[in-house]
Design an enzyme around this catalytic site. Structure first.
Site, PDB file in Angstrom:
ATOM      1  N   GLY A 124      59.857  79.613   7.076  1.00  0.00           N
ATOM      2  CA  GLY A 124      59.471  80.989   7.395  1.00  0.00           C
ATOM      3  C   GLY A 124      60.152  81.913   6.398  1.00  0.00           C
ATOM      4  O   GLY A 124      61.383  82.035   6.395  1.00  0.00           O
ATOM      5  N   ALA A 125      59.346  82.508   5.528  1.00  0.00           N
ATOM      6  CA  ALA A 125      59.909  83.375   4.488  1.00  0.00           C
ATOM      7  C   ALA A 125      59.684  84.841   4.818  1.00  0.00           C
ATOM      8  O   ALA A 125      59.439  85.665   3.944  1.00  0.00           O
ATOM      9  CB  ALA A 125      59.293  83.021   3.132  1.00  0.00           C
ATOM     10  N   GLY A 126      59.743  85.152   6.127  1.00  0.00           N
ATOM     11  CA  GLY A 126      59.596  86.549   6.547  1.00  0.00           C
ATOM     12  C   GLY A 126      60.925  87.275   6.412  1.00  0.00           C
ATOM     13  O   GLY A 126      61.776  86.911   5.583  1.00  0.00           O
TER      14      GLY A 126
ATOM     15  N   ARG B 116      56.750  89.847  17.940  1.00  0.00           N
ATOM     16  CA  ARG B 116      56.111  90.550  19.071  1.00  0.00           C
ATOM     17  C   ARG B 116      55.151  91.586  18.500  1.00  0.00           C
ATOM     18  O   ARG B 116      55.497  92.304  17.563  1.00  0.00           O
ATOM     19  CB  ARG B 116      57.198  91.296  19.870  1.00  0.00           C
ATOM     20  CG  ARG B 116      57.968  90.374  20.758  1.00  0.00           C
ATOM     21  CD  ARG B 116      58.917  91.158  21.626  1.00  0.00           C
ATOM     22  NE  ARG B 116      60.112  91.542  20.905  1.00  0.00           N
ATOM     23  CZ  ARG B 116      61.110  92.246  21.433  1.00  0.00           C
ATOM     24  NH1 ARG B 116      61.047  92.651  22.667  1.00  0.00           N
ATOM     25  NH2 ARG B 116      62.174  92.542  20.723  1.00  0.00           N
TER      26      ARG B 116
ATOM     27  N   THR C 230      63.576  81.254  15.946  1.00  0.00           N
ATOM     28  CA  THR C 230      62.348  81.850  16.484  1.00  0.00           C
ATOM     29  C   THR C 230      62.467  82.118  17.989  1.00  0.00           C
ATOM     30  O   THR C 230      62.982  81.287  18.735  1.00  0.00           O
ATOM     31  CB  THR C 230      61.164  80.894  16.209  1.00  0.00           C
ATOM     32  OG1 THR C 230      61.129  80.616  14.810  1.00  0.00           O
ATOM     33  CG2 THR C 230      59.839  81.499  16.639  1.00  0.00           C
TER      34      THR C 230
ATOM     35  N   HIS D 116      69.339  83.973  25.534  1.00  0.00           N
ATOM     36  CA  HIS D 116      69.195  85.068  24.577  1.00  0.00           C
ATOM     37  C   HIS D 116      68.198  86.051  25.177  1.00  0.00           C
ATOM     38  O   HIS D 116      67.132  85.656  25.600  1.00  0.00           O
ATOM     39  CB  HIS D 116      68.663  84.498  23.265  1.00  0.00           C
ATOM     40  CG  HIS D 116      68.621  85.492  22.158  1.00  0.00           C
ATOM     41  ND1 HIS D 116      69.647  86.366  21.898  1.00  0.00           N
ATOM     42  CD2 HIS D 116      67.683  85.738  21.218  1.00  0.00           C
ATOM     43  CE1 HIS D 116      69.328  87.093  20.841  1.00  0.00           C
ATOM     44  NE2 HIS D 116      68.144  86.742  20.414  1.00  0.00           N
TER      45      HIS D 116
HETATM   46  N1  APR Z   1      54.962  77.486   9.061  1.00  0.00           N
HETATM   47  C1  APR Z   1      55.711  78.193   8.184  1.00  0.00           C
HETATM   48  N2  APR Z   1      55.828  79.538   8.235  1.00  0.00           N
HETATM   49  C2  APR Z   1      55.134  80.175   9.201  1.00  0.00           C
HETATM   50  C3  APR Z   1      54.344  79.506  10.146  1.00  0.00           C
HETATM   51  C4  APR Z   1      54.254  78.086  10.041  1.00  0.00           C
HETATM   52  N3  APR Z   1      53.532  77.372  10.891  1.00  0.00           N
HETATM   53  N4  APR Z   1      53.804  80.429  10.971  1.00  0.00           N
HETATM   54  C5  APR Z   1      54.264  81.636  10.593  1.00  0.00           C
HETATM   55  N5  APR Z   1      55.069  81.490   9.514  1.00  0.00           N
HETATM   56  C6  APR Z   1      55.782  82.517   8.763  1.00  0.00           C
HETATM   57  C7  APR Z   1      54.984  83.797   8.557  1.00  0.00           C
HETATM   58  O1  APR Z   1      54.062  83.631   7.490  1.00  0.00           O
HETATM   59  C8  APR Z   1      56.099  84.779   8.232  1.00  0.00           C
HETATM   60  O2  APR Z   1      56.359  84.855   6.837  1.00  0.00           O
HETATM   61  O3  APR Z   1      56.917  82.948   9.500  1.00  0.00           O
HETATM   62  C9  APR Z   1      57.327  84.205   8.950  1.00  0.00           C
HETATM   63  C10 APR Z   1      57.856  85.098  10.065  1.00  0.00           C
HETATM   64  O4  APR Z   1      58.375  86.228   9.462  1.00  0.00           O
HETATM   65  P1  APR Z   1      58.346  87.692  10.126  1.00  0.00           P
HETATM   66  O5  APR Z   1      56.996  87.936  10.733  1.00  0.00           O
HETATM   67  O6  APR Z   1      58.875  88.644   9.097  1.00  0.00           O
HETATM   68  O7  APR Z   1      59.356  87.563  11.344  1.00  0.00           O
HETATM   69  P2  APR Z   1      60.959  87.710  11.275  1.00  0.00           P
HETATM   70  O8  APR Z   1      61.337  89.121  11.478  1.00  0.00           O
HETATM   71  O9  APR Z   1      61.471  86.965  10.102  1.00  0.00           O
HETATM   72  O10 APR Z   1      61.376  86.926  12.607  1.00  0.00           O
HETATM   73  C11 APR Z   1      61.191  85.533  12.702  1.00  0.00           C
HETATM   74  O11 APR Z   1      63.038  85.206  14.173  1.00  0.00           O
HETATM   75  O12 APR Z   1      64.506  86.667  15.210  1.00  0.00           O
HETATM   76  C12 APR Z   1      63.342  85.899  15.362  1.00  0.00           C
HETATM   77  O13 APR Z   1      62.048  87.111  17.012  1.00  0.00           O
HETATM   78  C13 APR Z   1      62.117  86.744  15.660  1.00  0.00           C
HETATM   79  O14 APR Z   1      60.698  84.907  16.277  1.00  0.00           O
HETATM   80  C14 APR Z   1      61.024  85.815  15.238  1.00  0.00           C
HETATM   81  C15 APR Z   1      61.632  85.054  14.063  1.00  0.00           C
END
Ligand code: APR
Length: 314
Positions: free
Chosen positions: A12-14, A85, A122, A178
């Site tokens: 997950g590169a978010g 969310r 997550t 949490h």
């Molecule tokens: N495989 C790989 N990456 C994925 C997949 C998958 N199956 N599904 C989604 N992603 C990636 C998305 O493309 C996105 O880049 O996961 C990333 C999530 O990033 P953000 O939407 O920016 O979320 P973020 O703020 O990083 O939070 C991630 O951490 O703290 C918790 O509640 C928060 O559940 C959330 C998680």
């Protein structure tokens, strides 16, 4: 003796994942692979971090990927993939979406990094940890959830601001699930060695506890889009570093309990010794009656969340 650099993969590169990658690389704990379903996002951010390294002079390698083959043989895998969310998405919808994401990721991790310590980020955290452990089939030592460090960091921040002291000298412990059922433990909060109840009135402590409990929501409201990521990423890095350097840090983490605190078969936030094997030990501590009741309530909430997984056939 052959020298091998540690390898950490971040799924997950978010916001949280990319910030973790930056912080891990900056601390030089090992080489980092950043993976996302949007491969371009992972590769672009990895390249950007690598170019920051050229200025800030750290020598970790950072690689962006879309294929789990690139993560093979990781020592630590951090799972941040998922959907945030969003308005219009029910709790059950989000649970179902992220359950699918976590199960899919863990199937791949099991194949490519069977010896890794996996840190789940997550949300909803305690349910996602449950699914991750089931899918990975790893021993409990190697599946952990990040929550307590973040919740304690929030409480420590508010205590430090209230008293006008360095946050360095504020220690705190937050247990339980949490979310809003978490259990801050003011009796176990120390400011330069002095117990917090000797420094603040019960009323002020209650205000700070409530702000810590709602710490995530406060940030979600301010941001309007997305949720907190700097402090969550910093908390993950502390756990990963404890594993990679076998530090045996005592940190509050979500761990699979096998009778500790009277709980079995659930992930709950408890004080953990974190070292090279992952979870080295759960430190059981005494609780007074109020703390025990709050902890029991929190455990019930975690159990209800896990029951929701069954109800939804996940
Ligand atoms: N495989 C790989 N990456 C994925 C997949 C998958 N199956 N599904 C989604 N992603 C990636 C998305 O493309 C996105 O880049 O996961 C990333 C999530 O990033 P953000 O939407 O920016 O979320 P973020 O703020 O990083 O939070 C991630 O951490 O703290 C918790 O509640 C928060 O559940 C959330 C998680």
């Amino acid at each position: 003796m052959a020298f091998r650099r540690k390898k950490i993969s971040v799924i997950g590169a978010g916001q949280v994942g990319a910030t973790c990658a930056l912080m891990l690389a900056g601390r030089g704990v090992g080489d980092v692979v950043l993976l996302d379903v949007h491969e371009g996002a992972a590769r672009g951010k990895a390249l950007d971090i690598l170019q920051a390294a050229a200025v800030q002079l750290f020598d970790s390698q950072v690689h962006g990927a879309g294929d789990y083959a690139d993560t093979a043989g990781s020592d630590v895998v951090v799972v941040t993939a998922g959907s945030p969310r969003r308005p219009g998405l029910t709790r059950d919808d989000l649970l179902a979406i992220n359950a699918g994401v976590i199960s899919g990721c863990c199937r791949e991790i099991k194949k490519t990094s069977p010896e890794a310590v996996v840190i789940v980020v997550t949300n909803p955290l305690d349910a996602m940890c449950f699914l991750a452990k089931r899918e990975l089939g790893f021993p409990r030592e190697r599946v952990l959830g990040m929550a307590g460090i973040l919740d304690a960091a929030r409480f420590r921040t508010f205590v430090a601001l209230e008293l006008g002291v360095s946050v360095r000298d504020v220690q705190a412990l937050v247990l339980g699930g949490h979310g809003d059922s978490m259990v801050p433990m003011p009796r176990h909060c120390f400011v330069g060695g002095a117990p917090l109840p000797e420094l603040l009135s019960p009323e002020r402590i209650a205000v700070l506890v409530e702000r810590a409990r709602r710490g995530g929501d406060e940030i979600v409201k301010l941001l309007e889009t997305g949720s907190a990521f700097y402090a969550p990423a910093a908390s993950v890095v502390q756990m990963a570093e404890a594993v990679l350097k076998d530090q045996r840090r005592v940190l509050p983490c979500a761990a699979w309990l096998e009778g500790e605190f009277g709980v079995s078969g659930l992930f709950v936030g408890v004080p953990c010794v974190i070292g090279g094997h992952g979870l080295e030990k759960v430190n059981e501590i005494e609780m007074d009656e109020t703390e025990r009741a709050a902890f029991a309530h929190s455990v019930d909430r975690v159990r209800a969340l896990v029951d929701d997984l069954t109800r939804l056939g996940l």
